[in-house]
Design a protein around this motif. Structure first.
Motif, short mmCIF file in Angstrom:
data_model
loop_
_atom_site.label_atom_id
_atom_site.label_comp_id
_atom_site.label_asym_id
_atom_site.label_seq_id
_atom_site.Cartn_x
_atom_site.Cartn_y
_atom_site.Cartn_z
N THR A 198 -8.01 5.49 -1.73
CA THR A 198 -7.33 4.23 -2.03
C THR A 198 -7.52 3.80 -3.47
O THR A 198 -6.98 2.77 -3.88
N SER A 199 -8.26 4.57 -4.26
CA SER A 199 -8.49 4.25 -5.67
C SER A 199 -7.63 5.15 -6.54
O SER A 199 -7.83 6.38 -6.57
N ASP A 200 -6.70 4.56 -7.27
CA ASP A 200 -5.84 5.35 -8.16
C ASP A 200 -6.64 6.00 -9.28
O ASP A 200 -6.32 7.12 -9.72
N ASN A 216 -2.42 7.98 -2.14
CA ASN A 216 -3.04 6.69 -1.88
C ASN A 216 -2.45 6.17 -0.58
O ASN A 216 -1.28 5.79 -0.53
N PRO A 217 -3.24 6.16 0.51
CA PRO A 217 -2.68 5.80 1.83
C PRO A 217 -2.22 4.35 1.93
O PRO A 217 -1.54 3.99 2.89
N ILE A 218 -2.58 3.52 0.94
CA ILE A 218 -2.05 2.15 0.92
C ILE A 218 -0.58 2.17 0.50
O ILE A 218 0.21 1.32 0.92
N LYS A 219 -0.22 3.18 -0.29
CA LYS A 219 1.13 3.25 -0.85
C LYS A 219 2.02 4.28 -0.16
O LYS A 219 3.25 4.21 -0.26
N GLU A 220 1.41 5.27 0.49
CA GLU A 220 2.18 6.33 1.13
C GLU A 220 1.61 6.62 2.52
O GLU A 220 0.43 6.34 2.78
N ASP A 221 2.44 7.22 3.36
CA ASP A 221 2.01 7.68 4.68
C ASP A 221 1.29 9.01 4.47
O ASP A 221 1.93 10.04 4.23
N THR A 247 -10.43 7.04 8.74
CA THR A 247 -10.39 8.27 7.95
C THR A 247 -10.67 9.50 8.82
O THR A 247 -10.12 10.58 8.56
N LYS A 332 -14.65 -3.44 -6.69
CA LYS A 332 -13.60 -2.44 -6.63
C LYS A 332 -12.85 -2.29 -7.95
O LYS A 332 -12.28 -1.24 -8.26
#
Length: 343
Positions: A198-200, A216-221, A247, A332
């Motif tokens: 989740t960290s770019d 990044n699973p927040i932005k993509e499946d 996870t 973060k």
């Protein structure tokens, strides 16, 4: 000597303690670098904080210089630069007799209170048995030497994976261990490496180290992307480096038919595994904990540049600013990976 003693979660007293004296078969080490591990953070919260209790001197990722040797020590001398294996093993149990010292039935880890209070290296001096130390190559710094434990864990996981040339890897969690795992997967001839975090900023570093695709699973499946990147099948090897129910769920679903999930992440006491993909795809889950015989390999690979730990060391603090080190890790926005404390 100065020592950082836990008094409450993320709160420390810097106290004066006597310098310990080495006993038979032990050495006294002046600590020059000690890392804050993710388990130090989780250990104050998980299990009601039982792994990092008040009164403990934590710190298990460390390196320093021998100041004195105890009776019967002939192979080491004052001035030798060493990294410390924090896993204290008995040498005679079922596991130790088979060379599995990381599974020692009587073993404890310095800087932990999981079995009983065992003081660690967040102090100026420590004594350890000689079987716990490895000589630092001349071109490996104390800071780099302090990475022995987490790099060793990554090497151990890759060794247990029995991966083959051309295998596809999914690495879930690109903290310190995950970023080393990316480098190792590349060295092992991975056909494709997919990193999930989740960290770019950490994903950018994973790409620098050889990840072919970052998610990044927040932005993509994550599962949809992994399937797309693997012809619809999933990965041969999935490394779970986080330890949360979500996870581990992703890890099992990301594995191909008869794929393997390497389970190292440990942030929750219990996780839920999706049983249908586990059974109907015949996924294998392999548990991993600590490293065993990989210490010399780790230091040699750091020395010759095959493993690069320098970009992982993002912050450094003196011992009396240890609370700032934890604040950075918990923030973060700070993009901290490995925080090194200098006693």
């Amino acid at each position: 000597m100065k020592a950082a003693v836990i008094r409450a979660p993320y709160r420390f007293n810097i106290e004066d303690h006597p310098v310990p004296q080495p006993g038979p078969g032990e050495v006294l080490i002046r600590i020059h670098a000690v890392g804050i591990c993710g388990s130090d953070v989780h250990g104050m919260e998980a299990d009601g904080g039982q792994r990092r209790q008040p009164g403990l001197i934590m710190g298990h990722e460390s390196a320093g210089q021998i100041e004195a040797v105890g009776p019967n020590v002939t192979d080491w001398k004052a001035g030798d630069r060493v990294a410390i294996d924090p896993q204290l093993s008995c040498g005679y149990c079922y596991a130790c007799e088979r060379g599995w010292k990381n599974l020692c039935e009587n073993g404890v880890t310095i800087g932990s209170s999981r079995k009983h209070l065992t003081h660690g290296a967040m102090r100026e001096y420590i004594t350890v048995p000689t079987r716990q130390i490895y000589k630092l190559p001349d071109n490996v710094s104390f800071d780099e030497g302090a990475t022995l434990d987490f790099v060793g864990n990554a090497v151990h996981v890759l060794n247990r994976s029995n991966s083959k040339l051309g295998d596809t890897f999914v690495i879930i969690g690109t903290g310190a261990i995950g970023l080393i795992a990316v480098q190792l997967a590349k060295l092992r001839g991975a056909g494709k490496i997919i990193a999930v975090d989740t960290s770019d900023s950490k994903l950018a570093l994973a790409a620098r180290f050889g990840a072919d695709r970052t998610i990044n699973p927040i932005k993509e499946d994550a599962i949809a992307v992994i399937k797309e990147e693997t012809g619809g099948y999933g990965a041969d090897i999935v490394l779970e480096m986080v330890g949360l129910p979500a996870t581990y769920d992703t890890a099992v679903r990301a594995a191909k038919m008869q794929g393997t999930v390497m389970a190292l992440g440990f942030a929750a006491d219990q996780v839920t595994i999706p049983i249908q993909p586990l059974l109907f795809s015949e996924v294998t889950i392999v548990g991993c904990t600590g490293f065993s015989f990989e210490g010399p390999t780790v230091l040699n690979m750091i020395a010759d540049g095959r493993i690069d730990v320098k970009p992982l060391i993002t912050h450094e603090f003196p011992l009396d600013q240890i609370e700032s080190g934890f604040e950075v890790l918990l923030d973060k926005k700070a993009d901290a990976i490995k925080v090194i404390i200098h006693p």
